[in-house]
Motif scaffolding. Structure first.
Motif, PDB file in Angstrom:
ATOM      1  N   ALA A 278     -21.151   1.248  33.643  1.00  0.00           N
ATOM      2  CA  ALA A 278     -20.304   1.249  34.383  1.00  0.00           C
ATOM      3  C   ALA A 278     -20.448   2.128  35.635  1.00  0.00           C
ATOM      4  CB  ALA A 278     -19.955   3.392  33.458  1.00  0.00           C
ATOM      5  N   ARG A 279     -19.144   2.087  36.612  1.00  0.00           N
ATOM      6  CA  ARG A 279     -19.429   1.726  37.895  1.00  0.00           C
ATOM      7  C   ARG A 279     -18.143   3.358  38.144  1.00  0.00           C
ATOM      8  NH1 ARG A 279     -17.522  -4.481  37.656  1.00  0.00           N
ATOM      9  NH2 ARG A 279     -15.626  -3.284  37.573  1.00  0.00           N
ATOM     10  N   PRO A 280     -18.043   3.913  39.261  1.00  0.00           N
ATOM     11  CA  PRO A 280     -17.204   5.283  39.753  1.00  0.00           C
ATOM     12  C   PRO A 280     -16.384   4.955  38.778  1.00  0.00           C
ATOM     13  CG  PRO A 280     -18.777   4.535  41.235  1.00  0.00           C
ATOM     14  CD  PRO A 280     -19.117   3.507  40.258  1.00  0.00           C
ATOM     15  N   GLY A 281     -15.414   5.926  37.968  1.00  0.00           N
ATOM     16  CA  GLY A 281     -14.258   5.835  38.023  1.00  0.00           C
ATOM     17  C   GLY A 281     -14.049   4.787  36.735  1.00  0.00           C
ATOM     18  N   ASP A 282     -14.702   4.244  35.771  1.00  0.00           N
ATOM     19  CA  ASP A 282     -14.317   3.551  34.721  1.00  0.00           C
ATOM     20  C   ASP A 282     -13.595   3.697  34.258  1.00  0.00           C
ATOM     21  OD1 ASP A 282     -14.320   0.904  36.069  1.00  0.00           O
ATOM     22  OD2 ASP A 282     -16.358   0.752  35.076  1.00  0.00           O
ATOM     23  N   LEU A 283     -12.925   3.199  33.496  1.00  0.00           N
ATOM     24  CA  LEU A 283     -12.340   3.428  31.821  1.00  0.00           C
ATOM     25  C   LEU A 283     -12.962   2.604  30.935  1.00  0.00           C
ATOM     26  CD1 LEU A 283     -10.795   5.435  30.112  1.00  0.00           C
ATOM     27  CD2 LEU A 283      -9.004   4.346  30.630  1.00  0.00           C
ATOM     28  N   LEU A 284     -14.053   2.575  29.953  1.00  0.00           N
ATOM     29  CA  LEU A 284     -14.566   1.946  29.397  1.00  0.00           C
ATOM     30  C   LEU A 284     -13.482   1.621  27.157  1.00  0.00           C
ATOM     31  CD1 LEU A 284     -17.889   1.845  31.402  1.00  0.00           C
ATOM     32  CD2 LEU A 284     -16.031  -0.288  31.339  1.00  0.00           C
ATOM     33  N   LEU A 285     -14.018   0.966  27.008  1.00  0.00           N
ATOM     34  CA  LEU A 285     -13.642   0.808  25.162  1.00  0.00           C
ATOM     35  C   LEU A 285     -14.098   0.386  24.962  1.00  0.00           C
ATOM     36  CD1 LEU A 285      -9.844  -0.096  27.456  1.00  0.00           C
ATOM     37  CD2 LEU A 285     -10.362   1.909  26.822  1.00  0.00           C
ATOM     38  N   LEU A 286     -14.217   0.790  23.298  1.00  0.00           N
ATOM     39  CA  LEU A 286     -15.145   0.076  22.527  1.00  0.00           C
ATOM     40  C   LEU A 286     -14.503  -0.465  21.742  1.00  0.00           C
ATOM     41  CD1 LEU A 286     -17.536   3.262  21.751  1.00  0.00           C
ATOM     42  CD2 LEU A 286     -17.811   1.228  23.603  1.00  0.00           C
ATOM     43  N   ASP A 287     -15.362  -1.832  21.292  1.00  0.00           N
ATOM     44  CA  ASP A 287     -14.109  -2.935  20.677  1.00  0.00           C
ATOM     45  C   ASP A 287     -14.380  -2.221  19.411  1.00  0.00           C
ATOM     46  OD1 ASP A 287     -13.095  -5.108  19.107  1.00  0.00           O
ATOM     47  OD2 ASP A 287     -14.713  -6.078  19.926  1.00  0.00           O
TER      48      ASP A 287
ATOM     49  N   VAL B 254     -15.022   7.176  31.456  1.00  0.00           N
ATOM     50  CA  VAL B 254     -14.640   7.763  30.415  1.00  0.00           C
ATOM     51  C   VAL B 254     -15.420   6.317  30.054  1.00  0.00           C
ATOM     52  CG1 VAL B 254     -12.625   7.653  29.798  1.00  0.00           C
ATOM     53  CG2 VAL B 254     -12.411   9.120  31.836  1.00  0.00           C
ATOM     54  N   VAL B 255     -15.278   6.819  28.076  1.00  0.00           N
ATOM     55  CA  VAL B 255     -15.886   6.103  27.804  1.00  0.00           C
ATOM     56  C   VAL B 255     -14.390   6.511  26.064  1.00  0.00           C
ATOM     57  CG1 VAL B 255     -17.312   4.463  25.977  1.00  0.00           C
ATOM     58  CG2 VAL B 255     -18.021   5.285  28.100  1.00  0.00           C
ATOM     59  N   ARG B 256     -13.962   5.555  25.685  1.00  0.00           N
ATOM     60  CA  ARG B 256     -12.809   5.633  25.072  1.00  0.00           C
ATOM     61  C   ARG B 256     -13.292   5.068  23.886  1.00  0.00           C
ATOM     62  NH1 ARG B 256      -6.984   3.968  26.318  1.00  0.00           N
ATOM     63  NH2 ARG B 256      -7.113   5.843  28.142  1.00  0.00           N
ATOM     64  N   PHE B 257     -13.092   5.923  22.566  1.00  0.00           N
ATOM     65  CA  PHE B 257     -12.964   4.882  21.486  1.00  0.00           C
ATOM     66  C   PHE B 257     -11.819   5.227  19.766  1.00  0.00           C
ATOM     67  CE2 PHE B 257     -16.683   7.171  22.100  1.00  0.00           C
ATOM     68  CZ  PHE B 257     -16.657   8.293  20.907  1.00  0.00           C
ATOM     69  N   GLY B 258     -11.712   5.612  19.215  1.00  0.00           N
ATOM     70  CA  GLY B 258     -11.506   5.138  17.643  1.00  0.00           C
ATOM     71  C   GLY B 258     -12.263   6.619  16.938  1.00  0.00           C
ATOM     72  N   ASN B 259     -11.231   6.288  15.330  1.00  0.00           N
ATOM     73  CA  ASN B 259     -12.460   7.300  14.352  1.00  0.00           C
ATOM     74  C   ASN B 259     -13.926   7.039  14.473  1.00  0.00           C
ATOM     75  OD1 ASN B 259      -9.707   8.557  14.413  1.00  0.00           O
ATOM     76  ND2 ASN B 259      -9.927   8.497  12.189  1.00  0.00           N
ATOM     77  N   VAL B 260     -14.804   7.509  14.370  1.00  0.00           N
ATOM     78  CA  VAL B 260     -16.220   7.041  13.516  1.00  0.00           C
ATOM     79  C   VAL B 260     -16.075   7.432  11.629  1.00  0.00           C
ATOM     80  CG1 VAL B 260     -17.187   7.487  15.838  1.00  0.00           C
ATOM     81  CG2 VAL B 260     -16.930   9.616  15.225  1.00  0.00           C
ATOM     82  N   LEU B 261     -17.122   6.781  11.387  1.00  0.00           N
ATOM     83  CA  LEU B 261     -16.926   7.010   9.970  1.00  0.00           C
ATOM     84  C   LEU B 261     -18.526   7.755  10.311  1.00  0.00           C
ATOM     85  CD1 LEU B 261     -17.077   3.878   8.970  1.00  0.00           C
ATOM     86  CD2 LEU B 261     -15.406   5.450   7.892  1.00  0.00           C
ATOM     87  N   GLY B 262     -18.130   9.283   8.761  1.00  0.00           N
ATOM     88  CA  GLY B 262     -18.812  10.145   8.473  1.00  0.00           C
ATOM     89  C   GLY B 262     -18.666  10.971   9.623  1.00  0.00           C
TER      90      GLY B 262
END
Length: 613
Positions: free
Chosen positions: A497-506, A442-450
């Motif tokens: 990523a590794r199996p089952g990773d939850l990755l968050l964007l700064d 999973v890669v999680r992040f917030g709003n993207v401009l545009g």
């Protein structure tokens, strides 16, 4: 020398006959004047006739040389050094002809010592005649004729700045260049197109106070966001507008090259490069599938993935027109495949996956507008929950090794239908990773401009319409990132990523929506409330005052990339069989049109997972 034909010469003779006659007379006069000066102001009668004849011959030769060097086919209203060089070449040919004439004859009606001064005088006279369309502009620059025009301070004394200064130099656009600023100390005190480089960006406040310009223009191709921020900050306490050069193109030559600063240019950070060994090994030579490829995130994902030399990038979406637009914008002959399909149709997605046989999947297909899904929850559940479940089942059956679920900060402690559906997708991804041991993440992040779900296009439209700009709450904050940055980091995160990773964007610091609105109004050269009002409308159903990127239990830690974090705490997800059972119950409720029951089932799954962590 350009190739010319008798027909071209005939047309040129008709069009430029008077010009050629003027050239011949001016050249003859120049050589006669120099000869007269050389002979002490008098020419004896026999020599007078010979000198006139030779001078007229030089004039005729000048016309012929001008034809050879295409002098008559140039636009002298925009003359450049190359055009003046053409005059010089033609004049040198004439001088060489006079020199040769003197060498083969005993008499020298035009003395040897008069030829070189004559050449210089001819070049000056010919140049002055040819640039007569710019006489008014030159006089204005020399005697202040452009005063009264709006003044501009140009940031960047390089090639783009010089082109802009040239474009503004005649005052026809209503703007005159006051001075330049540039952070290169070697340029300080120098002149560019007649305007002095008076300091650095740090000197802008003082220069604005001294010169009172109407506009500050950033004349740098693809200016760094840090420079944009510094210029805006230096101009903030004044009424000056800040613009940037939008480009010099033939198709827009009749319009100003200046355009407002976009908000994403202000908030963007350094671009994300995809040339690391990890990224290349992740995508190079692989078959890549992007779902939701007609969307703002999916379309850029497809374009960026092509930078890493994949075997193929398949673009899947049910939006036919959107897919057509994305494909039209991709590089020619790129290894892409268009797949018109719907993740909500189990058979449809299964056929597509069997056809593509992907090695890597970026699952970006989703409905994502919070207020719309609050009013139509079943549509969001069917697409974001049942569609994701169908797609994941197809990916699992095909043995796809790497699946990346593109998630949202709305999934953290969800308060909306969108947040609940995205959280379910996260849990399903983690459950598949645990059950199969494959590289699902999973890669999680917030709003993207545009993006189509961002407030930025809404604010832009409201400003263009004259306002008001609507803000839900004066204290509301959101995380923002530009689309290119977000997509680059998604690919970077997925490659690590590794199996089952939850990755968050700064995402950096959260931004107040009210401040964003004010900034966008100001970037257009407007003020609030004088020009554009801001109206506070109240939070809409499902919206939070502040978003979060992670739960306290997720404990984000750094990864190999400084802008990607890995959740290292307890990431418990229900067993895959339990999620499949919940999916069937949600599907039953959806078939019966029972939105309340479908939502209740969804909340029960998400709530149980929250209690488990």
């Amino acid at each position: 020398m350009a190739g010319w034909t008798p027909g071209r010469l005939l047309r040129g003779a008709r069009k430029h006959a008077l010009e050629a006659a003027l050239d011949a007379a001016v050249v003859a006069l120049c050589y006669l004047l120099v000869t007269g000066v050389r002979l002490g102001g008098r020419i004896d009668a026999p020599e007078h006739t010979s000198a006139v004849l030779v001078a007229l011959g030089a004039g005729a030769l000048q016309v012929a040389a001008n034809i050879v060097f295409d002098v008559y086919w140039r636009d002298w209203a925009v003359a450049a050094l190359e055009d003046l060089v053409a005059i010089a070449k033609a004049s040198v040919v004439v001088a060489a002809g006079l020199l040769l004439f003197n060498l083969v004859t005993a008499e020298h009606p035009i003395p040897m010592t008069a030829i070189l001064p004559g050449l210089g005088l001819v070049i000056l006279a010919e140049g002055a005649i040819k640039i007569r369309p710019r006489w008014r502009q030159i006089a204005g620059a020399a005697f202040g004729g452009t005063r009264g025009k709006d003044g501009a301070i140009i940031v960047g004394a390089g090639h783009t700045g010089a082109l802009l200064a040239r474009d503004l130099s005649d005052g026809s656009r209503g703007t005159r260049v006051i001075c330049f600023v540039d952070d290169d100390p070697h340029k300080h005190g120098t002149y560019v197109r007649g305007a002095r480089v008076e300091g650095t960006v740090a000197d802008l406040p003082a220069l604005i106070a001294r010169h009172a310009p109407a506009v500050v223009v950033i004349a740098i191709a693809d200016p760094p966001a840090d420079l944009v921020r510094r210029v805006l900050e230096a101009s903030r306490n004044s009424s000056v507008r800040v613009r940037r050069v939008g480009g010099f193109r033939i198709s827009t030559a009749d319009r100003s090259p200046l355009r407002p600063i976009d908000i994403d240019e202000l908030l963007q950070r350094d671009p994300v490069r995809l040339d690391s060994a990890g990224t290349r090994s992740f995508l190079e030579g692989k078959r890549v599938l992007v779902t939701g490829a007609a969307g703002s995130i999916g379309s850029v994902l497809a374009r960026r993935a092509l930078e890493v030399s994949p075997a193929e990038v398949a673009l899947l979406d049910q939006n036919e027109s959107g897919l057509h637009d994305v494909m039209a914008g991709l590089p020619p002959a790129s290894p892409t495949r268009l797949v018109l399909g719907d993740v909500r149709d189990r058979m449809d997605i299964a056929r597509a996956v069997a056809l593509i046989r992907p090695d890597v999947v970026f699952h970006a297909a989703a409905y994502k507008h919070v207020p719309i899904l609050e009013s139509a929850p079943l549509a969001g559940i069917v697409t974001n929950v049942l569609g994701t479940a169908s797609a994941f089942a197809a990916f699992d059956d095909a043995g796809v090794e790497a699946v990346v679920f593109v998630s949202s900060d709305k999934a953290v402690a969800p308060s909306s239908v969108l947040g609940l559906t995205k959280r379910f997708g996260e849990l399903l991804t983690l459950a598949y990773a645990r059950a199969t041991g494959r590289r699902w993440s999973v890669v999680r992040f917030g709003n993207v401009l545009g993006s189509s779900g961002s407030v930025v296009p809404v604010f832009t439209r409201q400003i263009d319409d004259g306002g008001p700009v609507t803000v839900t709450d004066a204290a509301a904050t959101r995380y923002f990132m530009t689309i290119p940055e977000a997509v680059g980091l998604v690919i970077q995160a997925a490659s690590d990523a590794r199996p089952g990773d939850l990755l968050l964007l700064d995402m950096g610091a959260p931004v107040k929506i009210l401040d964003l609105a004010r900034q966008m109004i100001w970037l257009r050269g407007l003020r609030t409330p004088e020009d554009i009002e801001i109206a506070v409308t109240g939070l809409r159903p499902g919206e939070k005052l502040h978003e979060e990127l992670w739960l306290p239990s997720e404990e984000p830690r750094p990864t190999s990339h400084p802008r990607v974090l890995r959740a290292t705490g307890r990431l418990e997800a229900p067993p895959l069989d339990d999620l499949h059972a919940a999916t069937r119950r949600i599907a039953d409720a959806a078939r019966e049109g029972d939105a309340a029951r479908a939502l209740a089932e969804l909340r029960a799954v998400v709530g149980a997972a929250g209690r488990a962590t």
